[in-house]
Design a protein around this motif. Structure first.
Motif, PDB file in Angstrom:
ATOM      1  N   ALA A 166     113.866 -15.519 -40.807  1.00  0.00           N
ATOM      2  CA  ALA A 166     113.423 -15.928 -39.463  1.00  0.00           C
ATOM      3  C   ALA A 166     114.494 -15.557 -38.427  1.00  0.00           C
ATOM      4  N   LEU A 167     115.752 -15.736 -38.804  1.00  0.00           N
ATOM      5  CA  LEU A 167     116.860 -15.393 -37.900  1.00  0.00           C
ATOM      6  C   LEU A 167     116.843 -13.891 -37.583  1.00  0.00           C
ATOM      7  N   ASP A 168     116.574 -13.073 -38.592  1.00  0.00           N
ATOM      8  CA  ASP A 168     116.468 -11.619 -38.357  1.00  0.00           C
ATOM      9  C   ASP A 168     115.364 -11.331 -37.342  1.00  0.00           C
ATOM     10  N   SER A 169     114.253 -12.016 -37.495  1.00  0.00           N
ATOM     11  CA  SER A 169     113.135 -11.811 -36.558  1.00  0.00           C
ATOM     12  C   SER A 169     113.524 -12.276 -35.161  1.00  0.00           C
ATOM     13  N   ILE A 170     114.151 -13.435 -35.081  1.00  0.00           N
ATOM     14  CA  ILE A 170     114.561 -13.991 -33.770  1.00  0.00           C
ATOM     15  C   ILE A 170     115.509 -13.020 -33.064  1.00  0.00           C
ATOM     16  N   GLN A 171     116.466 -12.495 -33.825  1.00  0.00           N
ATOM     17  CA  GLN A 171     117.469 -11.609 -33.206  1.00  0.00           C
ATOM     18  C   GLN A 171     116.864 -10.260 -32.828  1.00  0.00           C
ATOM     19  N   LEU A 172     115.941  -9.772 -33.645  1.00  0.00           N
ATOM     20  CA  LEU A 172     115.282  -8.495 -33.328  1.00  0.00           C
ATOM     21  C   LEU A 172     114.403  -8.639 -32.085  1.00  0.00           C
ATOM     22  N   THR A 173     113.611  -9.701 -32.056  1.00  0.00           N
ATOM     23  CA  THR A 173     112.631  -9.852 -30.972  1.00  0.00           C
ATOM     24  C   THR A 173     113.306 -10.281 -29.658  1.00  0.00           C
ATOM     25  N   ALA A 174     114.567 -10.732 -29.762  1.00  0.00           N
ATOM     26  CA  ALA A 174     115.325 -11.017 -28.534  1.00  0.00           C
ATOM     27  C   ALA A 174     115.720  -9.712 -27.832  1.00  0.00           C
ATOM     28  N   LYS A 175     115.806  -8.630 -28.615  1.00  0.00           N
ATOM     29  CA  LYS A 175     116.300  -7.350 -28.070  1.00  0.00           C
ATOM     30  C   LYS A 175     115.185  -6.360 -27.784  1.00  0.00           C
ATOM     31  N   ASP A 183     105.352 -12.337 -43.499  1.00  0.00           N
ATOM     32  CA  ASP A 183     106.222 -11.877 -44.602  1.00  0.00           C
ATOM     33  C   ASP A 183     107.150 -10.726 -44.212  1.00  0.00           C
ATOM     34  N   TRP A 184     107.279 -10.463 -42.922  1.00  0.00           N
ATOM     35  CA  TRP A 184     108.139  -9.368 -42.464  1.00  0.00           C
ATOM     36  C   TRP A 184     109.566  -9.561 -42.972  1.00  0.00           C
ATOM     37  N   LYS A 185     110.190  -8.432 -43.272  1.00  0.00           N
ATOM     38  CA  LYS A 185     111.632  -8.458 -43.525  1.00  0.00           C
ATOM     39  C   LYS A 185     112.262  -7.243 -42.860  1.00  0.00           C
ATOM     40  N   GLN A 186     113.561  -7.281 -42.687  1.00  0.00           N
ATOM     41  CA  GLN A 186     114.276  -6.215 -41.949  1.00  0.00           C
ATOM     42  C   GLN A 186     113.853  -4.828 -42.416  1.00  0.00           C
ATOM     43  N   GLY A 187     113.501  -3.970 -41.474  1.00  0.00           N
ATOM     44  CA  GLY A 187     113.124  -2.593 -41.804  1.00  0.00           C
ATOM     45  C   GLY A 187     111.617  -2.398 -41.877  1.00  0.00           C
ATOM     46  N   ASP A 188     110.862  -3.491 -42.091  1.00  0.00           N
ATOM     47  CA  ASP A 188     109.397  -3.373 -42.127  1.00  0.00           C
ATOM     48  C   ASP A 188     108.866  -3.089 -40.721  1.00  0.00           C
ATOM     49  N   ASP A 189     107.614  -2.596 -40.686  1.00  0.00           N
ATOM     50  CA  ASP A 189     106.988  -2.356 -39.380  1.00  0.00           C
ATOM     51  C   ASP A 189     106.860  -3.660 -38.587  1.00  0.00           C
ATOM     52  N   CYS A 190     106.880  -3.508 -37.267  1.00  0.00           N
ATOM     53  CA  CYS A 190     106.794  -4.658 -36.350  1.00  0.00           C
ATOM     54  C   CYS A 190     105.526  -4.510 -35.502  1.00  0.00           C
ATOM     55  N   ILE A 191     105.268  -5.503 -34.678  1.00  0.00           N
ATOM     56  CA  ILE A 191     104.075  -5.519 -33.822  1.00  0.00           C
ATOM     57  C   ILE A 191     104.519  -5.469 -32.359  1.00  0.00           C
ATOM     58  N   LEU A 218     101.110  -1.520 -34.657  1.00  0.00           N
ATOM     59  CA  LEU A 218     102.289  -1.491 -35.530  1.00  0.00           C
ATOM     60  C   LEU A 218     103.231  -0.361 -35.145  1.00  0.00           C
ATOM     61  N   VAL A 219     104.514  -0.688 -35.083  1.00  0.00           N
ATOM     62  CA  VAL A 219     105.553   0.327 -34.845  1.00  0.00           C
ATOM     63  C   VAL A 219     106.664   0.174 -35.865  1.00  0.00           C
ATOM     64  N   LYS A 220     107.425   1.232 -36.032  1.00  0.00           N
ATOM     65  CA  LYS A 220     108.614   1.151 -36.893  1.00  0.00           C
ATOM     66  C   LYS A 220     109.570   0.105 -36.323  1.00  0.00           C
ATOM     67  N   ASP A 221     110.350  -0.501 -37.195  1.00  0.00           N
ATOM     68  CA  ASP A 221     111.372  -1.466 -36.767  1.00  0.00           C
ATOM     69  C   ASP A 221     112.251  -0.792 -35.698  1.00  0.00           C
ATOM     70  N   PRO A 222     112.149  -1.222 -34.422  1.00  0.00           N
ATOM     71  CA  PRO A 222     112.847  -0.492 -33.354  1.00  0.00           C
ATOM     72  C   PRO A 222     114.370  -0.556 -33.482  1.00  0.00           C
ATOM     73  N   SER A 223     114.895  -1.502 -34.217  1.00  0.00           N
ATOM     74  CA  SER A 223     116.360  -1.569 -34.351  1.00  0.00           C
ATOM     75  C   SER A 223     116.851  -0.388 -35.202  1.00  0.00           C
ATOM     76  N   LYS A 224     115.955   0.242 -35.941  1.00  0.00           N
ATOM     77  CA  LYS A 224     116.348   1.375 -36.782  1.00  0.00           C
ATOM     78  C   LYS A 224     116.139   2.700 -36.065  1.00  0.00           C
ATOM     79  N   SER A 225     115.271   2.694 -35.028  1.00  0.00           N
ATOM     80  CA  SER A 225     114.894   4.002 -34.473  1.00  0.00           C
ATOM     81  C   SER A 225     115.211   4.179 -32.984  1.00  0.00           C
ATOM     82  N   ILE A 226     115.350   3.081 -32.230  1.00  0.00           N
ATOM     83  CA  ILE A 226     115.536   3.267 -30.781  1.00  0.00           C
ATOM     84  C   ILE A 226     117.032   3.266 -30.454  1.00  0.00           C
TER      85      ILE A 226
END
Ligand code: BEZ
Length: 226
Positions: A166-175, A183-191, A218-226
């Motif tokens: 959940a913390l990974d999601s919170i930190q990703l979606t803050a940015k 069931d998302w985990k780091q690196g999985d596609d996001c919405i 659905l998009v790629k995990d933006p922390s990995k690509s942007i």
């Protein structure tokens, strides 16, 4: 029936500023907001020292502390026990480690024997658990706002890997302008967040997206690509 109206704190909500306090801990006296120091934090309570489920939880959290560190997230526990009790119990937390994928205690515990912090955070439910703290989790952000609240029954040990997820999601979606699916985990596609129009999304997600529904893009995990 309207007992909840009489509670000192009828309920903190996500988005509220985490109430500040001064408290004695196993690592000295702290001012909570100063201790947060512009990072993330997990404040979590357990019902009582020298109880079985609590011992397993604290041991497991200690083993995961490096994962919280990687996420710039401090960890602090709380119960309505004294610093002396916490210090004596600490040995047991190390002792049970080998059975629960745990480790010796490596983060501070708040000694809230006057229940001041527990009342402030609504961790005590009158009529439940003999006025002990229920299993509560608060994730707090660098802006000192509450990002996540969890409450578990005393008989159910928490899954701290889920809290890290959940913390990974919170930190990703803050940015990034995304949310994370089931069931998302780091690196999985996001919405892509629903509030972002396709036109605006095109400017951010240059590689496009997979629209399963017009509102489920659905998009790629933006922390990995942007
Ligand atoms: C436990 O940690 O095992 C526990 C604590 C309070 C009530 C029930 C269980």
């Amino acid at each position: 029936m309207f007992n909840f109206l009489k509670r000192k704190n009828p309920g903190l909500r996500i988005g509220d500023i985490a109430p500040d306090f001064n408290a004695e801990t196993t690592q000295g006296v702290i001012n909570f907001h100063k201790w947060l120091d512009n990072g993330y934090a997990m404040l979590f309570s357990h019902p009582k020292d020298f109880t079985p489920v609590c011992s397993t939880e604290l041991s497991r959290t200690a083993a995961l502390k490096s994962e919280f560190d990687k996420r710039n997230t401090k960890v602090i526990g709380l119960s309505v026990d004294s610093v002396g009790d916490h210090a004596m119990w600490e040995n047991d937390i190390g002792d049970v480690a080998e059975y629960f994928n745990g480790a010796a205690l490596n983060f501070p515990l708040i000694a809230d024997n006057d229940k001041k912090v527990a009342e402030l955070y609504g961790m005590i439910h009158p009529g439940e658990l003999d006025n002990l703290t229920i299993r509560s989790v608060f994730i707090i952000g660098p802006d000192k706002k509450i990002k996540l609240i969890m409450t578990y029954p005393a008989s159910t040990g928490r899954n701290f890997l889920e809290i890290l997820r959940a913390l990974d999601s919170i930190q990703l979606t803050a940015k990034h302008k995304v949310a994370t699916p089931v069931d998302w985990k780091q690196g999985d596609d996001c919405i892509i967040i629903p509030g972002l129009s396709d036109d605006d999304a095109r400017g951010i997600f240059k590689d496009g997206w997979n629209a399963i529904k017009p509102y489920l893009r659905l998009v790629k995990d933006p922390s990995k690509s942007i």
